[in-house]
Design a protein around this motif. Structure first.
Motif, PDB file in Angstrom:
ATOM      1  N   ASP A  62      44.009  13.895  61.170  1.00 29.30           N
ATOM      2  CA  ASP A  62      43.363  12.388  60.888  1.00 29.30           C
ATOM      3  C   ASP A  62      42.913  11.885  62.023  1.00 29.30           C
ATOM      4  N   ALA A  63      42.377  10.573  62.119  1.00 29.53           N
ATOM      5  CA  ALA A  63      41.647  10.008  62.918  1.00 29.53           C
ATOM      6  C   ALA A  63      42.622   9.894  64.300  1.00 29.53           C
ATOM      7  N   THR A  65      45.218  11.809  65.321  1.00 29.46           N
ATOM      8  CA  THR A  65      45.449  13.112  66.120  1.00 29.46           C
ATOM      9  C   THR A  65      44.149  13.758  66.572  1.00 29.46           C
ATOM     10  N   LEU A  66      43.154  13.382  65.994  1.00 26.84           N
ATOM     11  CA  LEU A  66      41.759  14.016  66.687  1.00 26.84           C
ATOM     12  C   LEU A  66      41.733  13.073  67.942  1.00 26.84           C
ATOM     13  N   GLY A  67      41.711  12.024  68.025  1.00 25.09           N
ATOM     14  CA  GLY A  67      41.528  11.265  69.164  1.00 25.09           C
ATOM     15  C   GLY A  67      42.498  11.548  70.134  1.00 25.09           C
ATOM     16  N   VAL A  68      43.718  11.960  70.019  1.00 20.23           N
ATOM     17  CA  VAL A  68      44.513  12.450  71.222  1.00 20.23           C
ATOM     18  C   VAL A  68      44.097  13.843  71.570  1.00 20.23           C
ATOM     19  N   LEU A  69      43.685  14.706  70.510  1.00 21.82           N
ATOM     20  CA  LEU A  69      43.251  15.974  70.972  1.00 21.82           C
ATOM     21  C   LEU A  69      42.010  15.928  71.883  1.00 21.82           C
ATOM     22  N   ARG A  85      37.403  23.650  62.443  1.00 21.93           N
ATOM     23  CA  ARG A  85      36.641  24.373  61.557  1.00 21.93           C
ATOM     24  C   ARG A  85      36.272  23.464  60.399  1.00 21.93           C
ATOM     25  N   ASP A  86      35.443  23.823  59.865  1.00 20.62           N
ATOM     26  CA  ASP A  86      34.564  23.092  58.561  1.00 20.62           C
ATOM     27  C   ASP A  86      34.656  21.663  58.783  1.00 20.62           C
ATOM     28  N   VAL A  87      34.018  21.066  59.956  1.00 25.77           N
ATOM     29  CA  VAL A  87      33.817  19.710  60.372  1.00 25.77           C
ATOM     30  C   VAL A  87      33.270  18.857  59.345  1.00 25.77           C
ATOM     31  N   GLY A  88      32.668  19.397  58.256  1.00 25.90           N
ATOM     32  CA  GLY A  88      32.200  18.499  57.410  1.00 25.90           C
ATOM     33  C   GLY A  88      33.217  17.875  56.349  1.00 25.90           C
ATOM     34  N   ALA A  89      34.496  18.360  56.584  1.00 23.67           N
ATOM     35  CA  ALA A  89      35.713  18.212  55.757  1.00 23.67           C
ATOM     36  C   ALA A  89      36.433  16.855  56.472  1.00 23.67           C
ATOM     37  N   LEU A  90      36.155  16.505  57.730  1.00 22.22           N
ATOM     38  CA  LEU A  90      36.571  15.288  58.220  1.00 22.22           C
ATOM     39  C   LEU A  90      36.754  14.144  57.253  1.00 22.22           C
ATOM     40  N   LYS A  91      37.917  13.493  57.481  1.00 19.33           N
ATOM     41  CA  LYS A  91      37.652  12.228  56.702  1.00 19.33           C
ATOM     42  C   LYS A  91      37.048  11.096  57.514  1.00 19.33           C
ATOM     43  N   LYS A  92      36.629  10.225  56.774  1.00 19.33           N
ATOM     44  CA  LYS A  92      35.720   9.194  57.331  1.00 19.33           C
ATOM     45  C   LYS A  92      36.317   8.517  58.518  1.00 19.33           C
ATOM     46  N   ASP A  93      37.542   8.140  58.709  1.00 18.96           N
ATOM     47  CA  ASP A  93      37.979   7.599  59.926  1.00 18.96           C
ATOM     48  C   ASP A  93      37.886   8.642  61.263  1.00 18.96           C
ATOM     49  N   ALA A  94      38.177   9.710  60.845  1.00 25.54           N
ATOM     50  CA  ALA A  94      38.344  10.815  61.847  1.00 25.54           C
ATOM     51  C   ALA A  94      37.030  11.200  62.416  1.00 25.54           C
ATOM     52  N   ARG A  95      35.906  11.263  61.233  1.00 28.97           N
ATOM     53  CA  ARG A  95      34.337  11.242  61.581  1.00 28.97           C
ATOM     54  C   ARG A  95      34.010  10.365  62.618  1.00 28.97           C
ATOM     55  N   LYS A  96      34.534   9.265  62.263  1.00 24.58           N
ATOM     56  CA  LYS A  96      34.015   7.975  63.412  1.00 24.58           C
ATOM     57  C   LYS A  96      34.489   8.310  64.690  1.00 24.58           C
ATOM     58  N   VAL A  97      35.813   8.888  64.828  1.00 19.24           N
ATOM     59  CA  VAL A  97      36.157   9.237  66.281  1.00 19.24           C
ATOM     60  C   VAL A  97      35.365  10.289  66.584  1.00 19.24           C
ATOM     61  N   LEU A  98      34.983  11.303  66.076  1.00 20.90           N
ATOM     62  CA  LEU A  98      34.146  12.306  66.428  1.00 20.90           C
ATOM     63  C   LEU A  98      32.788  11.819  66.860  1.00 20.90           C
ATOM     64  N   ASP A  99      32.210  10.912  66.374  1.00 20.62           N
ATOM     65  CA  ASP A  99      30.918  10.587  66.330  1.00 20.62           C
ATOM     66  C   ASP A  99      31.020   9.725  67.857  1.00 20.62           C
ATOM     67  N   GLN A 100      31.868   8.943  67.953  1.00 18.18           N
ATOM     68  CA  GLN A 100      31.866   8.086  69.087  1.00 18.18           C
ATOM     69  C   GLN A 100      32.235   9.111  70.266  1.00 18.18           C
ATOM     70  N   TYR A 101      32.982  10.038  70.313  1.00 12.03           N
ATOM     71  CA  TYR A 101      33.312  10.967  71.355  1.00 12.03           C
ATOM     72  C   TYR A 101      32.206  11.553  71.672  1.00 12.03           C
ATOM     73  N   LEU A 102      31.131  12.120  70.762  1.00 11.51           N
ATOM     74  CA  LEU A 102      29.942  12.859  71.098  1.00 11.51           C
ATOM     75  C   LEU A 102      28.863  12.241  71.816  1.00 11.51           C
TER      76      LEU A 102
END
Length: 353
Positions: A62-63, A65-69, A85-102
Motif C-alpha cells: 500500500d501507499a 508501506t511504500l512511502g516508508v520503504l 515486482r510487477d510495478v504495473g500492479a501498484l494501487k493508485k495511491d501507491a503509484r502516486k507515492v512512487l511517481d513523486q519519489y521518482l
C-alpha cells in the motif's frame, strides 16, 4: 535485450555506479531476473543484504508501506536496494507515492522495478527512470549468450560444436539452458576447463545426429528412412512433444516455401542462404538452432521442393497439428511417422529429377 540496455547494465556493474531507479521490462523473465540478481550483487555486499534488501510484490503493497520503504536509510552500508515486482500492479495511491519519489530519488537507494511480461510498456516509468528492455533472444544471439555465461559466470570455456549441440537439444529457453550449463560445469569439475560435445551428450542425454534439428534436416532432404528413425529419439528428449515438432516442421516448410518463391523469381541459388539470414534478422523467427545452420539447410533444400509439394506439406502439417491436439487413438510417434512419410513422398518434379 537491446544492445543499448546490455551496455547500460554492464557499464553500471563494471563501474559500481548506479542510477537511482531502473525500470526492467520486456518478455523474457529469465533475463529480467538475471539483471536484478547482477545489480543486487554489484550494489550490496553479501553481509549487508539482510538489512538493506527489500523485495516486494507491487499488488500487495500500500501507499503508506511504500512511502516508508522509500524513505528508510541504509543500515551500515552505502545504499539500500528495493525490488518492486510487477510495478504495473501498484494501487493508485501507491503509484502516486512512487511517481513523486521518482522526481527526486534518494542517492543512497537503488530502486529496481519490473514490468510483467505481456504488459504494455509504462512510458511514464521509462521516462522517469533508466529503462532496461529484455525480450527473448533471437537464434543468432543464443550462442553468444551461452559463451558469455560459460566464460563470465562459470569461469570455463565451451567449444562451438558443444554450443551447437546444446542449442539444438534445448532450444532457446534460457532457464533450461542455464540449468544445463550448471550441470555441465559440475560434470567436468576437476577434469577440464572446457565443455566439449562429449560432455553435452553425456549430461543433456542427446548425441549429435539425434536432435530435433537432425530430424528437420532429414525432412528438408526428403530422406524418409532417416527421419522416421529419429522420431522416437527426438520425442524422448525433455520438453519435446509431437506438437512442438510439428510447429518446428511448419516453420521450416514455410521457410523453404519462401526460398522456393525467391528462386522462381530469379534469385541466384548462391545468394539464398544470405537472403534467409536477412529474413531471420527481420522476423526473429524461432529456428531451434543457430541461424547460420538453419539458413544453410533451407537454402540447400529449396530447389528440391516444388510449389505443389510444399502446399501439400503445409496442409499435412495442419492436419497433424489438429490430430495431435484432438486424437485419442494414435500415438504421437504414429502420427508423426504418418506426417513425415507424407512430407517426404516424392512428387512428379522430384521423381523426374
Amino acid at each position: 535485450m537491446s544492445a543499448s540496455s546490455l551496455k547500460t547494465l554492464r557499464d553500471a556493474i563494471k563501474r559500481r555506479s548506479f542510477d537511482g531507479a531502473y525500470f526492467i521490462w520486456g518478455e523474457d523473465d529469465y533475463q529480467k531476473d538475471d539483471a536484478i540478481r547482477q545489480l543486487i550483487e554489484a550494489a550490496l555486499d553479501p553481509g549487508a543484504r539482510d538489512f538493506n534488501l527489500d523485495t516486494r510484490r507491487s499488488a500487495e503493497i500500500d501507499a503508506e508501506t511504500l512511502g516508508v520503504l522509500l524513505s528508510t536509510p541504509p543500515m551500515m552500508a552505502e545504499r539500500r536496494v528495493i525490488v518492486l515486482r510487477d510495478v504495473g500492479a501498484l494501487k493508485k495511491d501507491a503509484r502516486k507515492v512512487l511517481d513523486q519519489y521518482l522526481k527526486s530519488p534518494a542517492p543512497d537507494l537503488l530502486l529496481l522495478m519490473t514490468g510483467a511480461a505481456g504488459s504494455k510498456v509504462d512510458t511514464a516509468l521509462s521516462a522517469s527512470s533508466t529503462s532496461l528492455q529484455f525480450d527473448p533472444l533471437t537464434g543468432d544471439r543464443i550462442p553468444r549468450w551461452i559463451t558469455h555465461r560459460v566464460t563470465s559466470e562459470l569461469g570455463l570455456t565451451i567449444t562451438e560444436p558443444a554450443i551447437e549441440l546444446l542449442q539444438a537439444a534445448v532450444g532457446s529457453d534460457l532457464h533450461q539452458l542455464a540449468g544445463e550449463l550448471d550441470k555441465l560445469a559440475s560434470y567436468i569439475e576437476g577434469q577440464s576447463q572446457e565443455i566439449g560435445e562429449e560432455a553435452v551428450a553425456a549430461v543433456v542425454g542427446v548425441r549429435r545426429g539425434e536432435t530435433q534439428a537432425d530430424l528437420l534436416d532429414a525432412v528438408a532432404d526428403r530422406n524418409a528412412p532417416r527421419a522416421l528413425g529419429l522420431i522416437s529419439h527426438v520425442l524422448a528428449q525433455t520438453k519435446t512433444t509431437g506438437v512442438s515438432i510439428v510447429m518446428a516442421l511448419a516453420t521450416q516448410m514455410l521457410a523453404i516455401s519462401w526460398g522456393r518463391s525467391r528462386l522462381d523469381e530469379g534469385l541466384p541459388r548462391a545468394r539464398l542462404a544470405q537472403e534467409y539470414f536477412d529474413l531471420l534478422k527481420a522476423t526473429g523467427a524461432f529456428t531451434g538452432r543457430p541461424w547460420g545452420s538453419a539458413a544453410a539447410v533451407w537454402a540447400r533444400a529449396a530447389d528440391r521442393w516444388s510449389r505443389e509439394s510444399l502446399d501439400r506439406a503445409l496442409d499435412s502439417l495442419l492436419e497433424a497439428d489438429i490430430a495431435l491436439k484432438e486424437s485419442r487413438v494414435s500415438s504421437e510417434e504414429q502420427l508423426l511417422a504418418t506426417v513425415v512419410l507424407s512430407l517426404c513422398a516424392a512428387d512428379d518434379k522430384s521423381a523426374a529429377a
